[in-house]
Design a protein around this motif. Structure first.
Motif, PDB file in Angstrom:
ATOM      1  N   LEU A  15       3.520   1.279 -13.230  1.00 31.84           N
ATOM      2  CA  LEU A  15       2.321   2.105 -13.099  1.00 31.84           C
ATOM      3  C   LEU A  15       1.572   2.205 -14.427  1.00 31.84           C
ATOM      4  CD1 LEU A  15       3.553   5.057 -10.859  1.00 31.84           C
ATOM      5  CD2 LEU A  15       2.656   2.838 -10.207  1.00 31.84           C
ATOM      6  N   THR A  16       0.257   2.326 -14.331  1.00 32.29           N
ATOM      7  CA  THR A  16      -0.537   2.564 -15.525  1.00 32.29           C
ATOM      8  C   THR A  16      -0.527   4.056 -15.831  1.00 32.29           C
ATOM      9  OG1 THR A  16      -2.581   2.970 -14.326  1.00 32.29           O
ATOM     10  CG2 THR A  16      -2.061   0.682 -14.855  1.00 32.29           C
ATOM     11  N   HIS A  43      -3.018   5.893 -16.043  1.00 34.86           N
ATOM     12  CA  HIS A  43      -3.969   6.524 -15.129  1.00 34.86           C
ATOM     13  C   HIS A  43      -3.340   6.813 -13.770  1.00 34.86           C
ATOM     14  CE1 HIS A  43      -7.638   6.434 -12.422  1.00 34.86           C
ATOM     15  NE2 HIS A  43      -7.845   7.465 -13.194  1.00 34.86           N
ATOM     16  N   GLU A  44      -2.520   5.889 -13.294  1.00 29.22           N
ATOM     17  CA  GLU A  44      -1.880   6.085 -11.998  1.00 29.22           C
ATOM     18  C   GLU A  44      -0.872   7.220 -12.042  1.00 29.22           C
ATOM     19  OE1 GLU A  44      -1.908   1.750  -9.820  1.00 29.22           O
ATOM     20  OE2 GLU A  44      -0.715   1.934 -11.636  1.00 29.22           O
ATOM     21  N   GLY A  96      -2.607  10.325 -11.932  1.00 24.58           N
ATOM     22  CA  GLY A  96      -3.031  10.604 -10.566  1.00 24.58           C
ATOM     23  C   GLY A  96      -1.916  11.182  -9.719  1.00 24.58           C
ATOM     24  N   SER A 124       8.358   7.889  -7.609  1.00 22.80           N
ATOM     25  CA  SER A 124       7.533   6.868  -8.222  1.00 22.80           C
ATOM     26  C   SER A 124       7.314   7.113  -9.718  1.00 22.80           C
ATOM     27  CB  SER A 124       6.197   6.752  -7.485  1.00 22.80           C
ATOM     28  OG  SER A 124       5.458   7.944  -7.621  1.00 22.80           O
ATOM     29  N   THR A 125       7.416   8.363 -10.150  1.00 22.06           N
ATOM     30  CA  THR A 125       7.188   8.601 -11.575  1.00 22.06           C
ATOM     31  C   THR A 125       8.486   8.742 -12.367  1.00 22.06           C
ATOM     32  OG1 THR A 125       7.040  10.986 -11.157  1.00 22.06           O
ATOM     33  CG2 THR A 125       4.978   9.744 -11.207  1.00 22.06           C
ATOM     34  N   ARG A 162     -10.283   5.892  -7.558  1.00 26.24           N
ATOM     35  CA  ARG A 162      -9.532   4.761  -8.095  1.00 26.24           C
ATOM     36  C   ARG A 162      -8.019   4.993  -8.079  1.00 26.24           C
ATOM     37  NH1 ARG A 162     -12.625   2.239  -6.849  1.00 26.24           N
ATOM     38  NH2 ARG A 162     -14.520   1.382  -7.776  1.00 26.24           N
ATOM     39  N   LEU A 163      -7.605   6.097  -7.496  1.00 30.02           N
ATOM     40  CA  LEU A 163      -6.171   6.378  -7.459  1.00 30.02           C
ATOM     41  C   LEU A 163      -5.571   5.838  -6.171  1.00 30.02           C
ATOM     42  CD1 LEU A 163      -6.344  10.031  -8.768  1.00 30.02           C
ATOM     43  CD2 LEU A 163      -5.691   8.002 -10.049  1.00 30.02           C
ATOM     44  N   ASP A 164      -4.967   4.676  -6.281  1.00 29.56           N
ATOM     45  CA  ASP A 164      -4.483   3.989  -5.100  1.00 29.56           C
ATOM     46  C   ASP A 164      -3.486   4.787  -4.272  1.00 29.56           C
ATOM     47  OD1 ASP A 164      -5.754   1.448  -4.734  1.00 29.56           O
ATOM     48  OD2 ASP A 164      -3.768   0.776  -4.072  1.00 29.56           O
ATOM     49  N   PRO A 165      -2.484   5.402  -4.904  1.00 26.82           N
ATOM     50  CA  PRO A 165      -1.526   6.156  -4.101  1.00 26.82           C
ATOM     51  C   PRO A 165      -2.209   7.254  -3.307  1.00 26.82           C
ATOM     52  CG  PRO A 165      -0.820   6.032  -6.404  1.00 26.82           C
ATOM     53  CD  PRO A 165      -2.175   5.464  -6.341  1.00 26.82           C
TER      54      PRO A 165
END
Lengths: 214, 214
Positions: free
Chosen positions: A70-71, A73-74, A77, A151-152, B137-140
């Motif tokens: 993950l980036t 930014h992700e 998010g 996921s994180t 832009r947050l895919d999840p």
DNA sequence: CATTCGCTCCTTGGATCCAATATGGAGGTT
DNA sequence: AACCTCCATATTGGATCCAAGGAGCGAATG
């Protein structure tokens, strides 16, 4: 053998990823896992699909499965999603929590404060929060929350290993406030406290953008 | 044939479920789908796993796949999740929407107001909201939002078919307010308006508890 | 006559084999 | 010497076959 073989494989891979044994970007070869289980590749494929559903792996046709990278930014998010969803789960949960549950939460927090091991902290922190949602009867919500935590996880680990130590007292204070609100059954206060807890963690994480480079 | 066969099967089943051809509780036999595609059961199995990840099917060992049947409480929960998540998606999206997007939204809303067909309304309403998140832009987040829409689609259909007609003017008013906020780039107002829109829909749905019996 | 046990058939789960595609290296060309 | 092309190989995707588990039906018995 009433348990599905694919489930066992999925369980193995899940703990491997959450424990950090498999890192973001790592490729997962079906044959390798299959032979390790003495099974064929088919249950492995099924397992990988399940994990994909949980956000723990990603899949590209003819290229195979990987642990997602993950980036910054992700991850940011995901934390913003948690800021909105987890207070809801907690509010839904609180009315159904009994004294046993609050005692257990207290116990976990106690161990967090006495604990000095990184890996153990990750476990305990996760258990603390997920246990506080245990009364939530909305299945889609709880599974989603779990998914977000999963996921994180690798980045939480990296953060705690890096600089998280010094901020531990903040986490403990927040947890104590949360515990108090939960014990009083004050959903509104609990929601607000939890939202702040997650938001502060998100902002703190954003201070270490290089956690996501490798 | 660079496209995966399992993807085609998944696409087919997805539209079948979203269009109401397959209803909640319906069983999905692998062999039946496989023969319809002239393929083996294997890609069907993969497709079912994908759909499970999207919340469109559920799976029980040795019993097969079904379209999930949600209780009134679960649907209520999904709407509460939407109340929290979609405003976030919208806020994230608005700064990246250009004039083409707002024009398109206006166009969709225009058609909603002129339209008189139930099935077409379901499509348009979905397109309206999902298009408003297109800048996110947050895919999840977007995939989760889509998932939530998918899982309640059969019940939205049942509701609209039952009593939704008379309340159409409310939906239109809400959409217009939303459009205005979006066009002005006012994320705060848009968030609040959207939250109210979803909440009112949720409360309205709760007035028809028998939608979930069959 | 109802109930329960057991059997058969149907559907899903898993193994093995074959096909298709991406990756990496060697060799030739500019 | 660098780059491009082509081929060998490793890895995933799909088909077919076999095994295992569940559902429904019928017969026997209380």
């Amino acid at each position: 053998m009433t348990e599905a073989s694919s489930t066992r494989v999925a369980d193995y891979l899940r703990t491997a990823i959450l424990s950090g044994e498999l890192k973001p970007g790592d490729r997962i070869r079906q044959e390798e896992i299959a032979s390790r289980f003495g099974a064929s590749r088919l249950p492995v494929r099924e397992a990988l699909r399940m994990l994909e559903a949980e956000g723990l792996t990603e899949h590209e046709p003819h290229k195979g499965a990987r642990v997602p990278r993950l980036t910054a930014h992700e991850v940011d998010g995901v934390y913003r999603m948690r800021e909105r969803l987890e207070p809801l789960a907690l509010a839904e949960s609180i009315p159904r929590l009994d004294d046993t549950d609050t005692a257990r939460l207290e116990e976990i927090q106690q161990e967090i404060e006495e604990n000095d091991d990184l890996e153990r902290f990750l476990e305990l922190d996760r258990e603390f929060h997920l246990h506080s949602y245990r009364g939530c009867r909305l299945d889609p919500l709880t599974s989603m929350v779990q998914r977000l935590w999963n996921s994180t996880q690798p980045y939480r680990r990296a953060y705690v290993a890096r600089g998280g130590r010094s901020r531990m007292w903040v986490v403990n204070a927040e947890h104590r406030l949360l515990l108090d609100a939960i014990a009083r059954g004050d959903s509104v206060d609990a929601e607000r406290t939890l939202e702040g807890h997650i938001r502060r963690t998100r902002i703190e994480l954003a201070r270490y953008p290089d956690l996501f480079d490798a």
